[in-house]
Scaffold this active site. Structure first.
Site, PDB file in Angstrom:
ATOM      1  N   ALA A   1     -32.965   3.926 -26.517  1.00  0.00           N
ATOM      2  CA  ALA A   1     -33.164   2.492 -26.814  1.00  0.00           C
ATOM      3  C   ALA A   1     -34.666   2.219 -26.846  1.00  0.00           C
ATOM      4  O   ALA A   1     -35.184   1.350 -26.148  1.00  0.00           O
ATOM      5  CB  ALA A   1     -32.437   1.603 -25.800  1.00  0.00           C
ATOM      6  N   LEU A   2     -35.349   3.008 -27.665  1.00  0.00           N
ATOM      7  CA  LEU A   2     -36.817   3.082 -27.611  1.00  0.00           C
ATOM      8  C   LEU A   2     -37.467   1.793 -28.077  1.00  0.00           C
ATOM      9  O   LEU A   2     -37.021   1.156 -29.033  1.00  0.00           O
ATOM     10  CB  LEU A   2     -37.294   4.267 -28.460  1.00  0.00           C
TER      11      LEU A   2
ATOM     12  N   HIS B   1     -42.149   2.857 -24.934  1.00  0.00           N
ATOM     13  CA  HIS B   1     -41.977   4.282 -25.236  1.00  0.00           C
ATOM     14  C   HIS B   1     -42.975   4.725 -26.305  1.00  0.00           C
ATOM     15  O   HIS B   1     -43.504   5.845 -26.252  1.00  0.00           O
ATOM     16  CB  HIS B   1     -40.549   4.550 -25.722  1.00  0.00           C
TER      17      HIS B   1
ATOM     18  N   GLN C   1     -41.628   5.593  -9.695  1.00  0.00           N
ATOM     19  CA  GLN C   1     -41.169   6.824 -10.356  1.00  0.00           C
ATOM     20  C   GLN C   1     -42.364   7.698 -10.744  1.00  0.00           C
ATOM     21  O   GLN C   1     -42.367   8.919 -10.512  1.00  0.00           O
ATOM     22  CB  GLN C   1     -40.363   6.437 -11.592  1.00  0.00           C
TER      23      GLN C   1
ATOM     24  N   SER D   1     -41.826  -4.802 -21.502  1.00  0.00           N
ATOM     25  CA  SER D   1     -40.828  -4.251 -22.434  1.00  0.00           C
ATOM     26  C   SER D   1     -39.869  -3.352 -21.666  1.00  0.00           C
ATOM     27  O   SER D   1     -40.293  -2.551 -20.835  1.00  0.00           O
ATOM     28  CB  SER D   1     -41.514  -3.431 -23.531  1.00  0.00           C
TER      29      SER D   1
HETATM   30  P1  AMP Z   1     -36.703   4.699 -19.705  1.00  0.00           P
HETATM   31  O1  AMP Z   1     -36.265   5.054 -21.084  1.00  0.00           O
HETATM   32  O2  AMP Z   1     -36.602   3.248 -19.386  1.00  0.00           O
HETATM   33  O3  AMP Z   1     -36.123   5.621 -18.643  1.00  0.00           O
HETATM   34  O4  AMP Z   1     -38.265   4.973 -19.670  1.00  0.00           O
HETATM   35  C1  AMP Z   1     -38.806   6.177 -20.123  1.00  0.00           C
HETATM   36  C2  AMP Z   1     -40.289   6.168 -19.866  1.00  0.00           C
HETATM   37  O5  AMP Z   1     -40.853   5.041 -20.542  1.00  0.00           O
HETATM   38  C3  AMP Z   1     -40.662   6.020 -18.394  1.00  0.00           C
HETATM   39  O6  AMP Z   1     -41.789   6.854 -18.117  1.00  0.00           O
HETATM   40  C4  AMP Z   1     -41.010   4.565 -18.281  1.00  0.00           C
HETATM   41  O7  AMP Z   1     -41.929   4.277 -17.239  1.00  0.00           O
HETATM   42  C5  AMP Z   1     -41.642   4.302 -19.632  1.00  0.00           C
HETATM   43  N1  AMP Z   1     -41.598   2.885 -19.961  1.00  0.00           N
HETATM   44  C6  AMP Z   1     -40.507   2.074 -20.013  1.00  0.00           C
HETATM   45  N2  AMP Z   1     -40.867   0.809 -20.293  1.00  0.00           N
HETATM   46  C7  AMP Z   1     -42.216   0.811 -20.425  1.00  0.00           C
HETATM   47  C8  AMP Z   1     -43.204  -0.193 -20.703  1.00  0.00           C
HETATM   48  N3  AMP Z   1     -42.871  -1.465 -20.910  1.00  0.00           N
HETATM   49  N4  AMP Z   1     -44.505   0.189 -20.753  1.00  0.00           N
HETATM   50  C9  AMP Z   1     -44.854   1.481 -20.536  1.00  0.00           C
HETATM   51  N5  AMP Z   1     -43.979   2.469 -20.277  1.00  0.00           N
HETATM   52  C10 AMP Z   1     -42.688   2.143 -20.210  1.00  0.00           C
END
Ligand code: AMP
Length: 291
Positions: free
Chosen positions: A40-41, A45, A161, A192
Site C-alpha cells: 500500500a505504498l 515509502h 522500530q 503518511s
Molecule cells: P510499512 O509499510 O508501514 O510497514 O512501512 C515500511 C517502511 O516505510 C518503514 O521503514 C516505515 O517506517 C516507513 N514509512 C512508513 N510511513 C512513512 C512516512 N510517512 N515517512 C517515512 N517513512 C515511512
C-alpha cells in the site's frame, strides 16, 4: 550512486518465492539497498526508496504483510493490499527487484525461533502491541538473510522500530548498514501511512491533533521535558473531547537511543512520540528533538 533522474525506469523484476529471489538476486550488481514494506505504498515509502538509491547501486523493495507482528483483533485481514499498484510505485522509484512472498513461503511451519527485542521492545508500542517488535525483528531478520542487502532503509515515522533494527544489527553483528529517511507528511501534515486510508473525513480532521500536539511540544522545547509534554498534552486533551474523539494510548518523551523516558534535566537527542486511536484506526507519529 545511481543518478535516478537520468536513469530510464523499466518494470522491476518480481520474485514471489525465496527460490526466485535467490536466482534474481545473484544477477544484481554493485551495492544493494533493501526497503522492506508492507505494501500500500505511499509518499513515505517513495522517500525511503529515494534514500536507498542514494545509498546503493541497486534498489530491492519487499512487500509482505507480516502476520507475526499483528496481534489478535488487529487489522491483519483488512490491511490494504494492491501488488499491481505497488509494482507501479516501485517502477517509478527505480527498483530493480520486488520481493513479494506468500505467508507460506516466509512461514512454512511454526516460527519457533524469534528475535527477542529486549526491554526496549516492551515499552511504548511494545506495551500496547505485545509481541509486535519480536514479529517485526524476526521478519526483518528473514528478509536480510534472503535478500542479503548491503544497506537497508527504514523510516523515522516508526522511530522505535528504526532504533530496534539498528540495535539488532549491532547486537547480532549483522553486516548491514541501516539508513533512515525522515517522516513524510501529507499536505495537511498528517504523517503518511497506509492506515490513513481507513479514516473518513471527520476522523482525519480529528487525527490532525497528533501532528499539532508534536508541533506544540517542539515549540516548547526550550522549556524542557515537563513543558514539552504539557504543551503536547494540552492539544491532545482538547482532541480527546472532540468529535470524533482522539483516544491517546501514550504520549512520551524518550532518549532516542534507549527509548527510556527522559529525566527532567536530560540533555541530548530525544524523541517526542504519540500513539492514539481515532474511530477504529490506530495512528502513531513522532518528532525528534535536541534537548
Ligand atoms: P510499512 O509499510 O508501514 O510497514 O512501512 C515500511 C517502511 O516505510 C518503514 O521503514 C516505515 O517506517 C516507513 N514509512 C512508513 N510511513 C512513512 C512516512 N510517512 N515517512 C517515512 N517513512 C515511512
Amino acid at each position: 550512486m545511481t543518478d535516478a533522474a537520468e536513469t530510464p525506469r523499466s518494470a522491476p523484476a518480481l520474485a514471489c518465492t525465496p527460490e526466485e529471489l535467490a536466482r534474481l538476486r545473484s544477477g544484481l550488481e554493485g551495492r544493494v539497498a533493501l526497503v522492506p514494506t508492507m505494501g500500500a505504498l505511499h509518499g513515505g515509502h517513495r522517500a525511503l526508496m529515494a534514500t536507498a538509491r542514494e545509498q546503493a547501486d541497486t534498489l530491492v523493495a519487499s512487500v509482505f504483510v507480516n502476520p507475526l507482528q499483528f496481534g489478535p483483533g488487529e487489522d491483519y485481514e483488512s490491511y490494504p493490499r494492491d501488488l499491481d499498484a505497488d509494482m507501479q510505485v516501485c517502477a517509478e522509484e527505480g527498483a530493480a527487484l520486488v520481493f513479494a512472498p506468500s505467508v507460506e513461503d516466509i512461514y512454512p511451519g511454526e516460527q519457533i525461533v524469534r528475535v527477542d527485542p529486549g526491554e526496549m521492545g516492551r515499552v511504548l508500542e511494545g506495551e500496547f502491541r505485545p509481541g509486535f517488535f519480536s514479529g517485526v525483528l524476526t521478519v526483518v531478520n528473514k528478509l536480510f538473510n534472503l535478500v542479503r542487502p548491503d544497506v537497508a532503509v527504514f523510516g523515522q515515522k516508526d522511530a522505535q522500530q528504526l532504533a530496534l533494527v539498528r540495535r539488532m544489527v549491532r547486537d547480532l553483528n549483522m553486516p548491514i548498514d541501516i539508513a533512515a529517511a525522515p517522516t513524510m507528511r501529507d499536505s495537511d501534515n498528517l504523517a503518511s501511512s497506509s492506515r490513513n486510508a481507513y479514516l473518513d473525513p471527520a476522523e482525519r480532521r480529528s487525527a490532525l491533533a497528533l501532528s499539532r500536539a508534536l508541533l506544540a511540544g517542539a515549540d516548547a522545547s526550550v522549556t524542557g521535558p515537563v513543558g514539552i509534554l504539557s504543551a503536547a498534552r494540552a492539544v491532545l486533551d482538547e482532541a480527546a473531547a472532540g468529535d470524533p474523539p482522539v483516544t491517546v494510548d501514550y504520549l512520551a518523551l524518550v532518549d532516542a537511543n534507549t527509548f527510556a523516558e527522559v529525566p527532567n534535566d536530560f540533555r541530548g537527542e530525544a524523541v517526542l512520540l504519540v500513539a492514539a486511536r481515532v474511530g477504529r484506526t490506530r495512528l502513531i507519529d513522532n518528532v525528534p528533538l535536541s534537548l
